[in-house]
Design a protein around this motif. Structure first.
Motif, PDB file in Angstrom:
ATOM      1  N   SER A 134       0.820  -1.207   0.000  1.00 56.58           N
ATOM      2  CA  SER A 134       0.000   0.000   0.000  1.00 56.58           C
ATOM      3  C   SER A 134       0.856   1.260   0.000  1.00 56.58           C
ATOM      4  CB  SER A 134      -0.943   0.014   1.208  1.00 56.58           C
ATOM      5  OG  SER A 134      -0.215   0.137   2.421  1.00 56.58           O
ATOM      6  N   SER A 135       2.170   1.095   0.280  1.00 54.34           N
ATOM      7  CA  SER A 135       3.078   2.244   0.352  1.00 54.34           C
ATOM      8  C   SER A 135       3.958   2.385  -0.878  1.00 54.34           C
ATOM      9  CB  SER A 135       3.969   2.133   1.599  1.00 54.34           C
ATOM     10  OG  SER A 135       3.181   2.084   2.774  1.00 54.34           O
ATOM     11  N   LEU A 136       3.745   1.537  -1.894  1.00 59.84           N
ATOM     12  CA  LEU A 136       4.513   1.660  -3.133  1.00 59.84           C
ATOM     13  C   LEU A 136       4.134   2.931  -3.878  1.00 59.84           C
ATOM     14  CD1 LEU A 136       4.419  -2.017  -4.496  1.00 59.84           C
ATOM     15  CD2 LEU A 136       6.368  -0.836  -3.467  1.00 59.84           C
ATOM     16  N   VAL A 137       5.138   3.547  -4.456  1.00 59.63           N
ATOM     17  CA  VAL A 137       4.926   4.784  -5.223  1.00 59.63           C
ATOM     18  C   VAL A 137       5.578   4.612  -6.587  1.00 59.63           C
ATOM     19  CG1 VAL A 137       5.274   7.273  -5.304  1.00 59.63           C
ATOM     20  CG2 VAL A 137       4.988   6.132  -3.086  1.00 59.63           C
ATOM     21  N   ARG A 138       4.828   4.833  -7.640  1.00 52.50           N
ATOM     22  CA  ARG A 138       5.397   4.729  -8.983  1.00 52.50           C
ATOM     23  C   ARG A 138       5.873   6.096  -9.435  1.00 52.50           C
ATOM     24  NH1 ARG A 138       2.543   2.943 -14.706  1.00 52.50           N
ATOM     25  NH2 ARG A 138       4.502   2.670 -15.867  1.00 52.50           N
ATOM     26  N   LEU A 139       7.162   6.173  -9.715  1.00 47.85           N
ATOM     27  CA  LEU A 139       7.779   7.399 -10.205  1.00 47.85           C
ATOM     28  C   LEU A 139       8.183   7.200 -11.653  1.00 47.85           C
ATOM     29  CD1 LEU A 139      10.053   7.817  -7.080  1.00 47.85           C
ATOM     30  CD2 LEU A 139       7.957   9.096  -7.526  1.00 47.85           C
ATOM     31  N   LYS A 140       8.743   8.193 -12.263  1.00 45.84           N
ATOM     32  CA  LYS A 140       9.158   8.081 -13.651  1.00 45.84           C
ATOM     33  C   LYS A 140      10.360   7.146 -13.764  1.00 45.84           C
ATOM     34  CE  LYS A 140      10.225  10.835 -17.742  1.00 45.84           C
ATOM     35  NZ  LYS A 140      10.442  12.197 -18.294  1.00 45.84           N
ATOM     36  N   GLY A 141      10.142   5.951 -14.333  1.00 50.69           N
ATOM     37  CA  GLY A 141      11.229   5.008 -14.561  1.00 50.69           C
ATOM     38  C   GLY A 141      11.709   4.259 -13.330  1.00 50.69           C
ATOM     39  N   ARG A 142      11.033   4.359 -12.207  1.00 51.62           N
ATOM     40  CA  ARG A 142      11.480   3.656 -11.005  1.00 51.62           C
ATOM     41  C   ARG A 142      10.317   3.523 -10.030  1.00 51.62           C
ATOM     42  NH1 ARG A 142      14.941   8.406  -7.904  1.00 51.62           N
ATOM     43  NH2 ARG A 142      13.566  10.127  -8.518  1.00 51.62           N
ATOM     44  N   MET A 143      10.506   2.615  -9.069  1.00 55.99           N
ATOM     45  CA  MET A 143       9.522   2.441  -8.013  1.00 55.99           C
ATOM     46  C   MET A 143      10.081   3.014  -6.724  1.00 55.99           C
ATOM     47  SD  MET A 143       6.820   1.086  -9.263  1.00 55.99           S
ATOM     48  CE  MET A 143       6.018   0.901  -7.668  1.00 55.99           C
ATOM     49  N   GLY A 144       9.216   3.640  -5.959  1.00 55.31           N
ATOM     50  CA  GLY A 144       9.611   4.185  -4.671  1.00 55.31           C
ATOM     51  C   GLY A 144       8.744   3.625  -3.557  1.00 55.31           C
ATOM     52  N   LEU A 145       9.104   3.968  -2.340  1.00 52.50           N
ATOM     53  CA  LEU A 145       8.378   3.526  -1.156  1.00 52.50           C
ATOM     54  C   LEU A 145       8.147   4.736  -0.263  1.00 52.50           C
ATOM     55  CD1 LEU A 145       7.420   0.904   0.433  1.00 52.50           C
ATOM     56  CD2 LEU A 145       9.576   1.125   1.680  1.00 52.50           C
ATOM     57  N   ALA A 146       6.942   4.869   0.256  1.00 55.77           N
ATOM     58  CA  ALA A 146       6.670   5.954   1.190  1.00 55.77           C
ATOM     59  C   ALA A 146       7.639   5.861   2.371  1.00 55.77           C
ATOM     60  CB  ALA A 146       5.234   5.874   1.681  1.00 55.77           C
ATOM     61  N   ARG A 147       8.249   6.977   2.716  1.00 52.01           N
ATOM     62  CA  ARG A 147       9.250   6.979   3.780  1.00 52.01           C
ATOM     63  C   ARG A 147       8.688   6.423   5.084  1.00 52.01           C
ATOM     64  NH1 ARG A 147      14.198   9.494   4.402  1.00 52.01           N
ATOM     65  NH2 ARG A 147      13.975  10.552   2.389  1.00 52.01           N
ATOM     66  N   SER A 148       7.401   6.602   5.301  1.00 47.82           N
ATOM     67  CA  SER A 148       6.777   6.123   6.537  1.00 47.82           C
ATOM     68  C   SER A 148       6.760   4.603   6.638  1.00 47.82           C
ATOM     69  CB  SER A 148       5.347   6.659   6.643  1.00 47.82           C
ATOM     70  OG  SER A 148       4.569   6.231   5.528  1.00 47.82           O
ATOM     71  N   ALA A 149       6.981   3.897   5.516  1.00 48.43           N
ATOM     72  CA  ALA A 149       6.978   2.430   5.514  1.00 48.43           C
ATOM     73  C   ALA A 149       8.382   1.846   5.544  1.00 48.43           C
ATOM     74  CB  ALA A 149       6.235   1.904   4.286  1.00 48.43           C
ATOM     75  N   LEU A 150       9.397   2.696   5.740  1.00 50.76           N
ATOM     76  CA  LEU A 150      10.769   2.207   5.736  1.00 50.76           C
ATOM     77  C   LEU A 150      10.989   1.121   6.784  1.00 50.76           C
ATOM     78  CD1 LEU A 150      13.726   2.288   4.833  1.00 50.76           C
ATOM     79  CD2 LEU A 150      14.071   4.228   6.394  1.00 50.76           C
ATOM     80  N   HIS A 151      10.376   1.283   7.963  1.00 47.97           N
ATOM     81  CA  HIS A 151      10.586   0.293   9.014  1.00 47.97           C
ATOM     82  C   HIS A 151      10.054  -1.085   8.602  1.00 47.97           C
ATOM     83  CE1 HIS A 151       6.497   1.766   9.733  1.00 47.97           C
ATOM     84  NE2 HIS A 151       6.247   0.604  10.323  1.00 47.97           N
ATOM     85  N   SER A 152       8.986  -1.109   7.779  1.00 45.59           N
ATOM     86  CA  SER A 152       8.453  -2.391   7.302  1.00 45.59           C
ATOM     87  C   SER A 152       9.417  -3.049   6.321  1.00 45.59           C
ATOM     88  CB  SER A 152       7.089  -2.181   6.636  1.00 45.59           C
ATOM     89  OG  SER A 152       6.138  -1.730   7.572  1.00 45.59           O
ATOM     90  N   LEU A 153      10.071  -2.239   5.480  1.00 48.34           N
ATOM     91  CA  LEU A 153      11.070  -2.774   4.554  1.00 48.34           C
ATOM     92  C   LEU A 153      12.273  -3.309   5.323  1.00 48.34           C
ATOM     93  CD1 LEU A 153      12.151  -3.202   1.675  1.00 48.34           C
ATOM     94  CD2 LEU A 153      13.066  -0.869   1.775  1.00 48.34           C
TER      95      LEU A 153
END
Length: 410
Positions: free
Chosen positions: A190-209
């Motif tokens: 639910s925290s995945l973010v699609r950017l131009k040419g790459r995938m990102g993650l919401a900073r608030s979900a870093l602890h889950s990663l």
């Protein structure tokens, strides 16, 4: 109308008509008979789950990720459907005993020495499974195995935030009974973010990663690289390596390969005429594997940097110990400290997305600058020597060979 499949990890997994056509294809159904963790059941009796249900689970989590991106207008309906199908077929190229058989095939140039991803792409292009996929087969293949054009979407399935990793950790932890496989996959997708040419993650979900990466490392330490698990895997790996010529692994066609399962490969090995020493040794190892008569580990060392040549070390140790080479197994194994992206690309950073003052910002953050992830970086390799018979002499010879190799004299 969707078909609901009961799954012990995700509850109900829904599959639409297009997905069921793929699932019902014989090439996909064979995944029921390819164990997810070859040999692990020798230590963890419940680890009898197969590539089949893992593929369903990866499709399910990929669908969750697609739904989250669609809700924010970052994915189309057709891309979402292709992403689910890619999750479904991402492991279709695996042969019997999964990664073990792949290494034998590559060593003996079976199917041109192709990886299971490359074989998977061929299966989608050349078999009835591809016909079941229909027109989107090329897009699905690029999402599942990586494509020539740069795209962020394959990272949803393979890579640091990959749905493949999420499902196999959850599933392997469940069936082995390991308490290490903790993954907050709902928060991550639910925290995945699609950017131009790459995938990102919401900073608030870093602890889950960070938690998932820690779980992955612990699963490698306690399950995947468990000493007895690797003893079983190395035994069957050596058996197929010895009999590869007589089994014709170097000349297999794609049709032959798609017909292979764990049981059929073992049956083929047992049915060989024991006309050579290599075949007799291979069949003995196969019998010992099935009876759980495992070799004893006489050397266990962490690997950093370069690895020794297993065949050369095996010959050296056997000669020094005065034993037959068939009684010695040298196991050199390792894994990337973070999951590889599609096509085997190593990932060195994560893109974190925040919204200070209500405006989205993205930053490529190296793993080495994130303390919890930095602590996980480095080698996950091991060097082990296993022996049967006079293990004391083999242990002494293995220790001496390791010292020479470590000093650079091997």
């Amino acid at each position: 109308m969707a078909t609901e499949i009961i799954d012990p990890i995700h509850g109900f997994i829904a599959a639409d008509e297009d997905e069921m056509r793929v699932i019902d294809d014989p090439a996909f159904q064979r995944l029921r008979r390819i164990n997810q963790l070859a040999g692990a059941h020798m230590v963890y009796p419940g680890a009898r789950h197969a590539r089949f249900e893992h593929s369903l689970g990866t499709m399910h989590i990929s669908g969750m990720a697609a739904a989250a991106l669609m809700s924010r207008g970052r994915l189309t309906e057709s891309q979402s459907r292709a992403l689910r199908l890619a999750g479904l077929v991402h492991d279709i190229g695996h042969g019997p005993f999964s990664h073990l058989f792949e290494s034998v095939m590559r060593a003996h140039r079976g199917l041109g020495g192709a990886s299971h991803e490359e074989i998977g792409r061929r299966i989608l292009a050349e078999t009835s499974l591809g016909d079941a996929l229909g027109r989107p087969r090329r897009r699905v293949a690029d999402l599942a195995f990586g494509g020539p054009a740069p795209s962020a979407l394959p990272e949803i399935i393979s890579g640091v935030m990959g749905t493949d990793t999420m499902d196999y950790l959850l599933r392997d932890g469940h069936f082995t009974g390991s308490e290490h496989a903790r993954v907050d996959h709902r928060r991550l997708v639910s925290s995945l973010v699609r950017l131009k040419g790459r995938m990102g993650l919401a900073r608030s979900a870093l602890h889950s990663l960070e938690s998932m990466m820690h779980s992955r490392r612990q699963m490698f330490r306690t399950v995947y690289f468990h000493r007895a698990v690797r003893a079983a895997q190395s035994t069957i790996l050596r058996a197929f390596d010895l009999a590869a010529g007589e089994l014709g692994l170097g000349s297999l066609t794609l049709e032959d390969y798609v017909g292979l399962t764990d049981d059929s490969a073992m049956a083929a090995l047992r049915s060989l005429r024991p006309a050579t020493r290599a075949v007799r040794d291979a069949q003995r190892l196969a019998r010992e594997y099935e009876a759980r008569v495992l070799p004893r580990c006489v050397l266990d060392e962490a690997l950093e940097g370069r690895a020794p040549d297993a065949a050369a070390m095996r010959a050296e140790v056997a000669s020094a110990a005065g034993v037959e080479e068939s009684l010695v197994i040298v196991d050199v194994t390792g894994a990337s400290s973070v999951p590889l992206a599609a096509g085997g690309r190593e990932m060195r950073h994560v893109t974190l997305v925040g919204e200070p003052r209500g405006e989205a910002t993205a930053e490529d953050v190296p793993f080495s600058s994130l303390p919890l992830l930095a602590a996980l970086l480095g080698s996950m390799g091991t060097l082990r020597v296993y022996a049967r018979g006079n293990t004391k002499k083999v242990a002494s010879a293995a220790s001496a060979a390791h010292r020479r190799w470590h000093a650079g004299g091997a």
